[in-house]
Design a protein around this motif. Structure first.
Motif, short mmCIF file in Angstrom:
data_model
loop_
_atom_site.label_atom_id
_atom_site.label_comp_id
_atom_site.label_asym_id
_atom_site.label_seq_id
_atom_site.Cartn_x
_atom_site.Cartn_y
_atom_site.Cartn_z
N VAL A 43 22.45 30.64 -25.62
CA VAL A 43 23.32 29.83 -24.77
C VAL A 43 22.68 29.70 -23.40
N VAL A 44 22.76 28.50 -22.82
CA VAL A 44 22.27 28.24 -21.47
C VAL A 44 23.47 27.95 -20.57
N ASN A 45 23.44 28.53 -19.38
CA ASN A 45 24.50 28.30 -18.40
C ASN A 45 23.88 27.70 -17.14
N PRO A 46 23.92 26.37 -16.99
CA PRO A 46 23.31 25.73 -15.82
C PRO A 46 24.18 25.73 -14.57
N SER A 47 25.37 26.35 -14.64
CA SER A 47 26.27 26.34 -13.49
C SER A 47 25.86 27.39 -12.47
N ALA A 48 26.54 27.40 -11.34
CA ALA A 48 26.24 28.36 -10.27
C ALA A 48 26.92 29.70 -10.48
N ASP A 49 27.77 29.80 -11.50
CA ASP A 49 28.52 31.03 -11.76
C ASP A 49 27.88 31.82 -12.90
N THR A 50 27.81 33.13 -12.74
CA THR A 50 27.31 33.99 -13.81
C THR A 50 28.44 34.31 -14.78
N VAL A 51 28.16 34.19 -16.07
CA VAL A 51 29.14 34.52 -17.10
C VAL A 51 28.49 35.47 -18.10
N LYS A 52 29.33 36.16 -18.86
CA LYS A 52 28.85 37.03 -19.93
C LYS A 52 29.10 36.34 -21.26
N VAL A 53 28.04 36.19 -22.04
CA VAL A 53 28.14 35.47 -23.30
C VAL A 53 27.84 36.41 -24.46
N GLN A 54 28.56 36.20 -25.55
CA GLN A 54 28.29 36.92 -26.79
C GLN A 54 28.26 35.91 -27.93
N ILE A 55 27.20 35.96 -28.72
CA ILE A 55 27.04 35.07 -29.86
C ILE A 55 27.23 35.87 -31.13
N ASN A 101 18.07 27.17 -31.94
CA ASN A 101 19.02 26.28 -31.29
C ASN A 101 19.43 26.82 -29.92
N THR A 102 19.61 25.90 -28.97
CA THR A 102 20.14 26.24 -27.66
C THR A 102 21.47 25.54 -27.48
N LEU A 103 22.49 26.29 -27.06
CA LEU A 103 23.82 25.73 -26.83
C LEU A 103 24.05 25.56 -25.34
N VAL A 104 24.60 24.43 -24.96
CA VAL A 104 24.96 24.19 -23.56
C VAL A 104 26.30 23.48 -23.53
N GLN A 105 27.19 23.93 -22.64
CA GLN A 105 28.49 23.28 -22.54
C GLN A 105 28.35 21.94 -21.82
N HIS A 106 28.94 20.92 -22.43
CA HIS A 106 28.88 19.56 -21.88
C HIS A 106 30.19 18.87 -22.19
N ASN A 107 30.88 18.43 -21.14
CA ASN A 107 32.19 17.78 -21.30
C ASN A 107 33.17 18.67 -22.08
#
Length: 219
Positions: A43-55, A101-107
């Motif tokens: 997962v990619v997070n291009p925002s300015a906020d740090t998040v914790k991700v689990q896949i 695969n890379t996941l990115v949140q969009h809309n």
């Protein structure tokens, strides 16, 4: 050289080099391997906020400005898996077997970017470029200070890749006439995969990069 002969050569060379190196090589040789039909997801997070991700059942990882992308996690191909952000499930997805695969949140939804079609030359390193900048219909990546263009007209939320000979260089990316600050490439070895992310906006593009890594697989 046959695989068995190569394995013996690697182990013998490591043992001659010292017990610590031998232990590391043996661990790689006999580490559990993902079963056939597995896939790899990050997962990619291009925002300015740090998040914790689990896949799926993988380790929880922090992604944000300091490190945009998580490591790839092994999942079962063609089977649903859950993605959680900050401990809360936010989506169920499915990807093809034997794919990266890379996941990115969009809309508000996760978009799946296929990383599978890349460099297959083991003597080269791979550069993979992602255009994740807002309002940037055509992103580009080039060698800084008047160097050649590596990727041009990369669509929004798209990715492209190419193999390169490991060299020392600085890169810049942008949208139209707006260009990011220069980003020096780290020392790359043959077989390395280096991800370059264009984020920010079309007017103020930002380029960042990191070595692509995969989580260790445990049965």
């Amino acid at each position: 050289m046959k695989p068995l002969a190569l394995r013996i050569t690697l182990v013998l060379g490591a043992c001659l080099a010292g017990p610590a190196m031998a232990e590391g090589v043996l661990a790689q040789l006999y580490a559990p391997r993902p079963p056939a039909g597995s896939a790899f997801v990050r997962v990619v997070n291009p925002s300015a906020d740090t998040v914790k991700v689990q896949i799926s059942n993988g380790a929880e990882q922090a992604i944000g400005p300091q490190q945009l992308a998580s490591n790839y996690t092994v999942v079962k191909g063609d089977q649903s898996f859950t993605v959680s952000l900050n401990g809360k499930p936010v989506g169920q997805l499915k990807v093809a077997p034997d794919s990266f695969n890379t996941l990115v949140q969009h809309n508000g939804e996760f978009q799946i970017l296929n990383d599978s079609n890349g460099n297959e030359d083991a003597l080269k390193a791979e550069l993979r470029f992602y255009n994740l900048a807002s309002d940037c219909p055509k992103g580009s990546l080039k060698v800084a200070d008047g160097g050649p263009v590596l990727f041009a007209d990369v669509a929004s939320h798209a990715t492209v890749a190419r193999g390169i000979n490991p060299v020392s260089a600085s890169l810049s990316a942008g949208c139209g006439n707006a260009t990011s600050e220069k980003l020096p490439l780290p020392k790359l070895e043959p077989g390395d995969h280096y991800s370059l992310f264009l984020t920010g906006s079309a007017a103020a593009p930002v380029l960042s990069g990191q070595i692509a890594k995969t989580e260790g697989y445990g049965k």
